[in-house]
Design a protein around this motif. Sequence first.
Motif, PDB file in Angstrom:
ATOM      1  N   UNK A 126     -57.056   2.340 -22.743  1.00  0.00           N
ATOM      2  CA  UNK A 126     -56.683   1.483 -21.673  1.00  0.00           C
ATOM      3  C   UNK A 126     -55.628   0.540 -21.987  1.00  0.00           C
ATOM      4  N   UNK A 127     -55.598  -0.038 -23.162  1.00  0.00           N
ATOM      5  CA  UNK A 127     -54.533  -0.738 -23.791  1.00  0.00           C
ATOM      6  C   UNK A 127     -53.073  -0.099 -23.515  1.00  0.00           C
ATOM      7  N   UNK A 128     -53.280   1.111 -24.000  1.00  0.00           N
ATOM      8  CA  UNK A 128     -51.884   2.103 -24.281  1.00  0.00           C
ATOM      9  C   UNK A 128     -51.371   2.224 -22.754  1.00  0.00           C
ATOM     10  N   UNK A 129     -52.646   2.490 -21.809  1.00  0.00           N
ATOM     11  CA  UNK A 129     -52.200   2.740 -20.290  1.00  0.00           C
ATOM     12  C   UNK A 129     -51.330   1.629 -19.881  1.00  0.00           C
ATOM     13  N   UNK A 130     -51.900   0.423 -19.997  1.00  0.00           N
ATOM     14  CA  UNK A 130     -51.361  -0.670 -19.578  1.00  0.00           C
ATOM     15  C   UNK A 130     -49.937  -1.086 -19.964  1.00  0.00           C
ATOM     16  N   UNK A 158     -39.892   8.008 -20.012  1.00  0.00           N
ATOM     17  CA  UNK A 158     -41.248   8.077 -19.867  1.00  0.00           C
ATOM     18  C   UNK A 158     -41.485   7.773 -18.297  1.00  0.00           C
ATOM     19  N   UNK A 159     -41.999   9.007 -17.640  1.00  0.00           N
ATOM     20  CA  UNK A 159     -42.128   8.653 -15.983  1.00  0.00           C
ATOM     21  C   UNK A 159     -43.842   8.375 -15.659  1.00  0.00           C
ATOM     22  N   UNK A 160     -43.655   8.043 -14.354  1.00  0.00           N
ATOM     23  CA  UNK A 160     -45.103   7.769 -13.904  1.00  0.00           C
ATOM     24  C   UNK A 160     -45.989   8.991 -14.080  1.00  0.00           C
ATOM     25  N   UNK A 161     -45.497  10.285 -14.050  1.00  0.00           N
ATOM     26  CA  UNK A 161     -46.155  11.316 -14.152  1.00  0.00           C
ATOM     27  C   UNK A 161     -47.014  11.441 -15.457  1.00  0.00           C
ATOM     28  N   UNK A 162     -46.332  11.045 -16.519  1.00  0.00           N
ATOM     29  CA  UNK A 162     -46.803  11.025 -17.942  1.00  0.00           C
ATOM     30  C   UNK A 162     -47.810   9.890 -18.044  1.00  0.00           C
ATOM     31  N   UNK A 163     -47.599   8.683 -17.417  1.00  0.00           N
ATOM     32  CA  UNK A 163     -48.694   7.570 -17.184  1.00  0.00           C
ATOM     33  C   UNK A 163     -49.943   8.258 -16.622  1.00  0.00           C
ATOM     34  N   UNK A 164     -49.603   8.828 -15.522  1.00  0.00           N
ATOM     35  CA  UNK A 164     -51.053   9.199 -14.834  1.00  0.00           C
ATOM     36  C   UNK A 164     -51.597  10.439 -15.725  1.00  0.00           C
ATOM     37  N   UNK A 165     -50.911  11.032 -16.263  1.00  0.00           N
ATOM     38  CA  UNK A 165     -51.674  12.117 -17.274  1.00  0.00           C
ATOM     39  C   UNK A 165     -52.402  11.330 -18.085  1.00  0.00           C
ATOM     40  N   UNK A 166     -51.839  10.075 -18.813  1.00  0.00           N
ATOM     41  CA  UNK A 166     -52.726   9.133 -19.703  1.00  0.00           C
ATOM     42  C   UNK A 166     -54.095   8.716 -18.885  1.00  0.00           C
ATOM     43  N   UNK A 167     -53.951   8.443 -17.670  1.00  0.00           N
ATOM     44  CA  UNK A 167     -55.047   7.956 -16.785  1.00  0.00           C
ATOM     45  C   UNK A 167     -55.779   9.041 -16.426  1.00  0.00           C
ATOM     46  N   UNK A 168     -55.550  10.311 -16.459  1.00  0.00           N
ATOM     47  CA  UNK A 168     -56.522  11.310 -16.376  1.00  0.00           C
ATOM     48  C   UNK A 168     -57.190  11.566 -17.625  1.00  0.00           C
ATOM     49  N   UNK A 169     -56.705  11.334 -18.820  1.00  0.00           N
ATOM     50  CA  UNK A 169     -57.241  11.546 -19.980  1.00  0.00           C
ATOM     51  C   UNK A 169     -58.222  10.470 -20.367  1.00  0.00           C
ATOM     52  N   UNK A 170     -57.945   9.320 -19.716  1.00  0.00           N
ATOM     53  CA  UNK A 170     -58.805   8.291 -19.627  1.00  0.00           C
ATOM     54  C   UNK A 170     -60.226   8.722 -18.765  1.00  0.00           C
ATOM     55  N   UNK A 171     -59.774   9.187 -17.854  1.00  0.00           N
ATOM     56  CA  UNK A 171     -61.156   9.495 -16.769  1.00  0.00           C
ATOM     57  C   UNK A 171     -61.746  10.788 -17.237  1.00  0.00           C
ATOM     58  N   UNK A 172     -61.113  11.797 -18.165  1.00  0.00           N
ATOM     59  CA  UNK A 172     -61.737  12.584 -18.984  1.00  0.00           C
ATOM     60  C   UNK A 172     -62.723  11.989 -19.740  1.00  0.00           C
ATOM     61  N   UNK A 173     -62.416  11.146 -20.796  1.00  0.00           N
ATOM     62  CA  UNK A 173     -63.117  10.509 -21.611  1.00  0.00           C
ATOM     63  C   UNK A 173     -64.365   9.530 -21.047  1.00  0.00           C
ATOM     64  N   UNK A 174     -64.108   8.924 -20.006  1.00  0.00           N
ATOM     65  CA  UNK A 174     -65.378   8.154 -19.205  1.00  0.00           C
ATOM     66  C   UNK A 174     -66.088   9.198 -18.902  1.00  0.00           C
TER      67      UNK A 174
END
Length: 170
Positions: free
Chosen positions: A98-102, A112-128
Amino acid sequence: MKINTEQLDALLRQQDQAAGAVHKQPGKGGGFAAALAEQLGTSSGSGAPAAAPLPPGAQAGLISQMLLGNVEETPALSPDEDLLREAFNQASGTLDLWDSYVDALGKPAAGESLREVYSLLQGIDGKVAELKQGTAGVRGQNPGFDSLLNELEIMTATEKFKFNRGDYNA
Protein backbone atom coordinates in the motif's frame (compact mmCIF):
# COMPACT_ATOMS: atom_id res chain seq x y z
CA MET A 1 5.09 0.84 6.20
CA LYS A 2 5.36 4.38 7.49
CA ILE A 3 4.03 4.94 11.00
CA ASN A 4 2.49 8.29 11.84
CA THR A 5 2.49 9.01 15.56
CA GLU A 6 0.06 11.93 15.54
CA GLN A 7 -2.90 9.84 16.71
CA LEU A 8 -0.79 8.06 19.31
CA ASP A 9 0.47 11.39 20.67
CA ALA A 10 -3.09 12.70 20.93
CA LEU A 11 -4.21 9.51 22.68
CA LEU A 12 -1.33 9.71 25.15
CA ARG A 13 -2.14 13.35 25.94
CA GLN A 14 -5.80 12.44 26.45
CA GLN A 15 -4.91 9.57 28.78
CA ASP A 16 -2.57 11.79 30.77
CA GLN A 17 -5.24 14.43 31.18
CA ALA A 18 -7.83 11.84 32.22
CA ALA A 19 -5.50 10.32 34.81
CA GLY A 20 -4.58 13.75 36.17
CA ALA A 21 -0.93 12.76 36.13
CA VAL A 22 1.73 14.97 34.67
CA HIS A 23 3.98 12.95 32.39
CA LYS A 24 6.60 14.13 30.00
CA GLN A 25 5.13 14.15 26.50
CA PRO A 26 7.03 12.10 23.94
CA GLY A 27 9.03 14.01 21.36
CA LYS A 28 7.98 14.38 17.79
CA GLY A 29 9.50 11.10 16.56
CA GLY A 30 9.47 9.18 19.84
CA GLY A 31 5.76 8.57 20.40
CA PHE A 32 5.79 5.03 19.07
CA ALA A 33 9.12 4.24 20.73
CA ALA A 34 7.81 5.48 24.07
CA ALA A 35 4.63 3.42 23.77
CA LEU A 36 6.64 0.37 22.75
CA ALA A 37 9.02 0.84 25.69
CA GLU A 38 6.04 1.18 28.01
CA GLN A 39 4.50 -2.03 26.64
CA LEU A 40 7.78 -3.90 27.01
CA GLY A 41 8.22 -2.58 30.55
CA THR A 42 11.44 -0.69 29.85
CA SER A 43 12.13 2.96 30.45
CA SER A 44 14.58 5.21 28.66
CA GLY A 45 15.12 7.12 31.90
CA SER A 46 16.43 4.09 33.77
CA GLY A 47 20.02 4.82 32.86
CA ALA A 48 20.19 1.97 30.36
CA PRO A 49 21.42 2.88 26.90
CA ALA A 50 18.74 3.36 24.27
CA ALA A 51 18.22 0.37 22.01
CA ALA A 52 19.22 0.59 18.37
CA PRO A 53 16.40 0.72 15.82
CA LEU A 54 15.11 -2.69 14.84
CA PRO A 55 15.25 -3.98 11.28
CA PRO A 56 11.90 -3.88 9.41
CA GLY A 57 11.23 -7.63 9.83
CA ALA A 58 11.74 -7.44 13.58
CA GLN A 59 9.47 -4.38 13.79
CA ALA A 60 6.69 -6.32 12.05
CA GLY A 61 7.19 -9.15 14.52
CA LEU A 62 6.94 -6.80 17.50
CA ILE A 63 3.83 -5.14 16.11
CA SER A 64 2.19 -8.50 15.51
CA GLN A 65 3.09 -9.59 19.05
CA MET A 66 1.51 -6.43 20.44
CA LEU A 67 -1.65 -6.99 18.39
CA LEU A 68 -1.79 -10.61 19.48
CA GLY A 69 -1.46 -9.47 23.09
CA ASN A 70 1.59 -11.55 24.00
CA VAL A 71 4.63 -9.33 24.30
CA GLU A 72 6.81 -11.98 25.88
CA GLU A 73 8.07 -14.81 23.72
CA THR A 74 6.29 -18.10 24.18
CA PRO A 75 8.39 -21.17 23.46
CA ALA A 76 5.61 -23.38 22.10
CA LEU A 77 2.96 -21.82 19.90
CA SER A 78 -0.33 -23.47 19.14
CA PRO A 79 -1.06 -23.96 15.43
CA ASP A 80 -3.65 -21.16 15.52
CA GLU A 81 -1.18 -18.68 17.08
CA ASP A 82 1.44 -19.65 14.52
CA LEU A 83 -1.09 -19.12 11.72
CA LEU A 84 -2.10 -15.75 13.16
CA ARG A 85 1.53 -14.68 13.46
CA GLU A 86 2.14 -15.61 9.82
CA ALA A 87 -1.06 -13.79 8.85
CA PHE A 88 0.11 -10.62 10.63
CA ASN A 89 3.42 -10.84 8.76
CA GLN A 90 1.56 -11.19 5.44
CA ALA A 91 -0.68 -8.26 6.37
CA SER A 92 2.42 -6.21 7.13
CA GLY A 93 3.73 -7.03 3.65
CA THR A 94 0.40 -5.96 2.19
CA LEU A 95 0.64 -2.65 4.04
CA ASP A 96 4.10 -2.18 2.55
CA LEU A 97 2.53 -2.69 -0.89
CA TRP A 98 0.00 0.00 0.00
CA ASP A 99 2.87 2.38 0.76
CA SER A 100 4.40 1.76 -2.66
CA TYR A 101 0.96 2.17 -4.28
CA VAL A 102 0.49 5.56 -2.60
CA ASP A 103 3.99 6.64 -3.64
CA ALA A 104 3.43 5.51 -7.23
CA LEU A 105 0.04 7.24 -7.38
CA GLY A 106 1.34 10.48 -5.86
CA LYS A 107 4.58 10.76 -7.81
CA PRO A 108 4.55 8.53 -10.88
CA ALA A 109 8.06 7.63 -12.00
CA ALA A 110 9.22 8.45 -15.50
CA GLY A 111 7.29 6.31 -17.96
CA GLU A 112 4.99 4.90 -15.27
CA SER A 113 1.36 5.06 -16.31
CA LEU A 114 -1.87 4.65 -14.42
CA ARG A 115 -2.13 1.16 -15.92
CA GLU A 116 1.00 0.13 -14.05
CA VAL A 117 -0.32 1.70 -10.85
CA TYR A 118 -3.61 -0.15 -11.35
CA SER A 119 -1.73 -3.43 -11.82
CA LEU A 120 -0.07 -2.77 -8.44
CA LEU A 121 -3.56 -2.26 -6.97
CA GLN A 122 -4.67 -5.57 -8.51
CA GLY A 123 -1.65 -7.23 -6.87
CA ILE A 124 -2.72 -5.79 -3.53
CA ASP A 125 -6.24 -7.09 -4.13
CA GLY A 126 -4.82 -10.55 -4.82
CA LYS A 127 -2.74 -10.46 -1.62
CA VAL A 128 -5.79 -9.44 0.43
CA ALA A 129 -7.84 -12.25 -1.14
CA GLU A 130 -5.04 -14.75 -0.36
CA LEU A 131 -4.85 -13.49 3.19
CA LYS A 132 -8.60 -13.72 3.65
CA GLN A 133 -8.75 -17.23 2.24
CA GLY A 134 -5.67 -18.45 4.12
CA THR A 135 -6.93 -17.28 7.51
CA ALA A 136 -10.55 -18.41 7.27
CA GLY A 137 -10.01 -20.93 10.07
CA VAL A 138 -8.74 -18.42 12.63
CA ARG A 139 -11.00 -15.46 11.91
CA GLY A 140 -13.01 -14.45 14.93
CA GLN A 141 -10.24 -15.39 17.38
CA ASN A 142 -8.45 -12.04 17.27
CA PRO A 143 -10.51 -8.86 16.84
CA GLY A 144 -7.41 -6.81 15.96
CA PHE A 145 -6.60 -9.04 13.03
CA ASP A 146 -10.23 -9.20 11.90
CA SER A 147 -10.39 -5.40 11.93
CA LEU A 148 -7.11 -5.12 10.00
CA LEU A 149 -8.29 -7.57 7.36
CA ASN A 150 -11.62 -5.76 7.04
CA GLU A 151 -9.87 -2.40 6.61
CA LEU A 152 -7.53 -3.81 3.94
CA GLU A 153 -10.48 -5.23 2.04
CA ILE A 154 -12.44 -1.97 2.22
CA MET A 155 -9.46 0.16 1.14
CA THR A 156 -8.80 -2.11 -1.83
CA ALA A 157 -12.43 -2.13 -2.98
CA THR A 158 -12.64 1.66 -2.60
CA GLU A 159 -9.50 2.31 -4.63
CA LYS A 160 -10.60 -0.07 -7.38
CA PHE A 161 -13.95 1.74 -7.50
CA LYS A 162 -12.19 5.11 -7.76
CA PHE A 163 -10.04 3.84 -10.61
CA ASN A 164 -13.00 2.42 -12.49
CA ARG A 165 -15.00 5.63 -11.94
CA GLY A 166 -12.15 7.70 -13.40
CA ASP A 167 -11.09 9.70 -10.37
CA TYR A 168 -7.41 9.49 -11.34
CA ASN A 169 -6.20 11.27 -14.46
CA ALA A 170 -2.95 10.69 -16.31
